[in-house]
Design an enzyme around this catalytic site. Structure first.
Site, PDB file in Angstrom:
ATOM      1  N   TRP A  83     -41.889   5.125 -47.386  1.00  0.00           N
ATOM      2  CA  TRP A  83     -43.240   5.055 -45.824  1.00  0.00           C
ATOM      3  C   TRP A  83     -42.853   6.514 -45.697  1.00  0.00           C
ATOM      4  CZ3 TRP A  83     -45.763   1.031 -45.813  1.00  0.00           C
ATOM      5  CH2 TRP A  83     -45.598  -0.313 -46.055  1.00  0.00           C
ATOM      6  N   LYS A 115     -49.566   1.750 -48.304  1.00  0.00           N
ATOM      7  CA  LYS A 115     -50.353   2.129 -46.929  1.00  0.00           C
ATOM      8  C   LYS A 115     -51.175   3.200 -47.456  1.00  0.00           C
ATOM      9  CE  LYS A 115     -49.626  -1.185 -42.925  1.00  0.00           C
ATOM     10  NZ  LYS A 115     -49.374  -0.527 -41.658  1.00  0.00           N
ATOM     11  N   ASP A 329     -72.932 -15.712 -45.569  1.00  0.00           N
ATOM     12  CA  ASP A 329     -73.101 -15.664 -44.346  1.00  0.00           C
ATOM     13  C   ASP A 329     -73.742 -14.590 -43.029  1.00  0.00           C
ATOM     14  OD1 ASP A 329     -71.526 -17.017 -41.393  1.00  0.00           O
ATOM     15  OD2 ASP A 329     -71.110 -15.004 -41.719  1.00  0.00           O
ATOM     16  N   GLU A 383     -77.007 -19.003 -45.513  1.00  0.00           N
ATOM     17  CA  GLU A 383     -77.447 -19.375 -44.469  1.00  0.00           C
ATOM     18  C   GLU A 383     -77.549 -18.811 -43.197  1.00  0.00           C
ATOM     19  OE1 GLU A 383     -74.269 -20.162 -39.817  1.00  0.00           O
ATOM     20  OE2 GLU A 383     -74.290 -18.084 -41.212  1.00  0.00           O
TER      21      GLU A 383
END
Length: 670
Positions: A83, A115, A329, A383
């Protein structure tokens, strides 16, 4: 482009808004030309960002790319370098705000965590890559990280190509995590082994899976997405989801995904909220950035890079996981600057008053074009609650290209009726009008209730009908009046909703057998309990309880619908209604549907004019096998009675005994 689109030709009431409709259509055509380099490639060729961005392994190296125009420095950090920021893991700026890193194959391994450490003028932060395809949460720290996912033996699909059955589309809406009996988060494997067989046995030909895209908060039901290309790891691995889909296809069940492109979670470390120190990289600026009701962020559909991200996302799920389509959605929220909040939508002018987000409309239309370009058999469902015309009309006809729109008026109607009207005031004419109230040129998915009605703060139909008596009187032989009434109306409501469809029918997991109570996901307020975020299948399996009556009826109803060729396309012809008697009858081809909503009055020799012949009862809500009273002999053949007055119309009287609060389906046999 034609000066008049078919959308307008089929609905002359749209003529005053012709310029707005033509303008929106032209916007889509122009944007498609722009994105495809003047049609030198297809939309499918354009929507390939997932092959370029993110982490990819070739034979001898890893390549990582990210779009971060506001960044000044970016490092790839992870378990492979403890890291720490290292120059050998520093990305290089290339072009168009993109960054790139090339590493030798041995630099990182499958399963390692990573990350980005992103720097920008005035700050820095750790970020999960926007295009990460695997994101996991540490059990101890609850921190999310991307995970290298390159298994040596990737899953191989066995069923290809799959052809969904859509005549009609019968959707079983489900959530993987709450699909199991145990008080825990269920997995893809458990769903495949335990729940899929139940769905297949019930006769549904499509599952609509919620909460697939990674989301930090489990209780958001999957609607606060952080990582759009990552399968939620709380349910299992990508291979396990692929195996689930492959198994469903083997059972003849299509799999569509509840995709969330209407907004994004606000989170910065997990999501896209402030990716490289730019809060507007993916999202609208100023007051349009935040959704006022959902505590989330609104995509900037006017940016080509955002279109690239979202369109690539559609293609990724179709190709990588073999999903058969999507239920989009929050479409209403996308269509309007107001997100539809506080709007009445009383007339057509409300759809063309300049309050609509033409960028979002353009995106949705392009998304539908792309999806059907990638898979011509794909299913898309919107929707959408406002009633925007053209939503489920072909793009070339001036529509937005969805295959279906949700008939969201129907569950609202049932809730209002159950809450506000005594049984004597249920009017069959009103009921039939409501379940068939739709644009005739657009297919809909009808439903009595979905997950919305099952959440804390609302009530399912069965819970509204029976309420607290569900705790004490669902044992066979111990049913009281409230339970008998609830069971009877539950069947009738579903029967009239399902048999009046013009496209598809949807049921939420467990509602077919009257699952009690509500859904409450684990949260601080309930001690992080999964007690109400599961499905109590034991209730329907216990034959000494009345739940199985509802499940057995639902399966019988679905079997009848499945057994009629092109059922959803056959016209609905009203035969009779009498609001005083509370009687309704209609037909589809050779099937007659008869309802008596009267709570106390049964009718003998009630006559309907139908085609001459012999009719047999194929389904009766009052049958004892479905928890009814069994007041009719359904083995009886019903012969029509000649009446010279109706000879020219080729009609005769079909006379029936119709018990109170019951419905039956008859089929013409000869």
């Amino acid at each position: 482009m034609s000066n008049t689109l078919n959308l307008i030709k089929k609905d002359p009431w749209l003529e005053p808004f012709k310029n707005a409709i033509l303008g929106r259509h032209q916007h889509v055509l122009d944007k498609e030309v722009e994105l495809t380099d003047n049609k030198r490639m297809t939309l499918s060729d354009f929507a390939t960002g997932h092959f370029y961005f993110g982490l990819h392994r070739t034979n001898d190296r890893w390549t990582f790319r990210e779009w971060a125009p506001n960044a000044t420095k970016i490092f790839l950090i992870g378990t492979f370098n403890d890291w720490q920021e290292q120059e050998s893991f520093a990305l290089k700026r290339i072009d168009n705000g993109n960054w790139e890193l090339i590493l030798p194959a041995e630099a990182i391994q499958h399963g390692e965590l990573y990350k980005l450490k992103v720097y920008w003028n005035g700050g820095c932060g750790e970020r999960i890559p926007a295009w990460a395809t695997r994101v996991v949460q540490d059990d101890a720290t609850r921190i999310f990280s991307a995970q290298v996912w390159e298994p040596q033996e990737p899953f191989q699909f066995t069923k290809k190509p799959f052809v969904p059955k859509t005549d009609p589309l019968l959707i079983y809406e489900c959530h993987i995590g709450m699909a199991q009996q145990e008080e825990k988060v269920g997995t893809f494997n458990e769903f495949r082994e335990k729940t899929l067989p139940r769905i297949a046995k019930a006769g549904y030909n499509c599952i609509q899976i919620m909460a697939i895209q990674e989301h930090p908060y489990y209780g958001s039901f999957g609607y606060h997405v952080s990582n759009f290309f990552a399968v939620s790891s709380r349910f299992g691995t990508p291979e396990e989801l692929k195996q689930l889909i492959d198994t469903a296809h083997g059972l003849g069940i299509a799999v569509i995904m509840d995709i969330v492109h209407s907004h994004s979670v606000k989170n910065e470390m997990e999501g896209l909220g402030n990716f490289a120190g730019d809060p507007y990289q993916y999202f609208y600026q100023n007051e349009r950035r935040e959704h006022p009701a959902w505590d989330s962020l609104c995509f900037d559909y006017g940016k080509n890079e955002v279109l690239h991200f979202l369109l690539s996302n559609c293609k990724y799920w179709l190709e990588e996981y073999k999903f058969d389509g999507f239920r989009f959605d929050g479409v209403t929220s996308m269509l309007y600057y107001s997100h539809g909040l506080g709007e009445a939508f009383l007339n057509y002018a409300d759809y063309y008053n300049g309050h609509q987000d033409d960028n979002a409309i353009c995106y949705l239309t392009l998304a539908n074009k792309l999806i059907h370009q990638v898979n011509s058999r794909a299913i898309t469902v919107a929707e959408e609650v406002s009633g925007m015309p053209g939503l489920a009309v072909k793009v070339e006809d001036g529509g937005y290209g969805f295959d279906y729109r949700m008939a969201m008026n129907i569950p609202d109607y049932w809730i209002k009726t159950i809450k506000e009207k005594i049984d004597e005031d249920w009017k069959p004419s009103s009921i039939l009008w409501e379940v068939t109230n739709r644009r005739q040129d657009e297919k809909t998915v009808s439903y009595a209730e979905s997950h919305d009605q099952a959440l804390v703060g609302d009530k399912t139909i069965i819970f509204r009908l029976i309420d607290a008596d569900m705790y004490w009187h669902m044992q066979k032989g111990d049913e009281n009046y409230t339970v008998h009434r609830g069971i009877a109306l539950h069947k009738m409501i579903r029967l009239i909703t399902a048999t009046t469809i013009n496209g598809g029918y949807l049921n939420f997991m467990g509602n077919e057998f009257g699952h009690p109570e509500w859904i409450d996901f684990p949260r601080e307020g309930n001690g992080w309990s999964c007690k109400y975020a599961r499905r109590q299948w034991n209730l329907v399996d216990q034959k000494n309880l009345t739940y199985h009556y509802l499940a057995d009826f639902d399966a019988a109803m679905i079997a009848i619908i499945n057994g009629i060729k092109d059922f959803q396309a056959t016209p609905i012809e009203e035969i009779w209604h009498d609001d005083g008697d509370q009687i309704l009858a209609y037909k589809r081809n050779d099937h007659v549907f008869v309802f008596n909503f009267n709570p106390v009055k049964s009718f003998s020799d009630y006559g309907f004019l139908v085609e001459p012949g012999s009719y047999e009862v194929v389904l009766n809500t009052d049958s004892k096998e479905f928890g009814g009273n069994g007041l009719t002999d359904d083995s009886m053949e019903h012969l029509t009675n000649f009446d010279p007055l109706y000879k020219k119309e080729n009609k005769e009287w079909l006379k029936l005994y119709i018990p109170a609060r019951s419905a039956m389906v008859l089929r013409k046999t000869k």
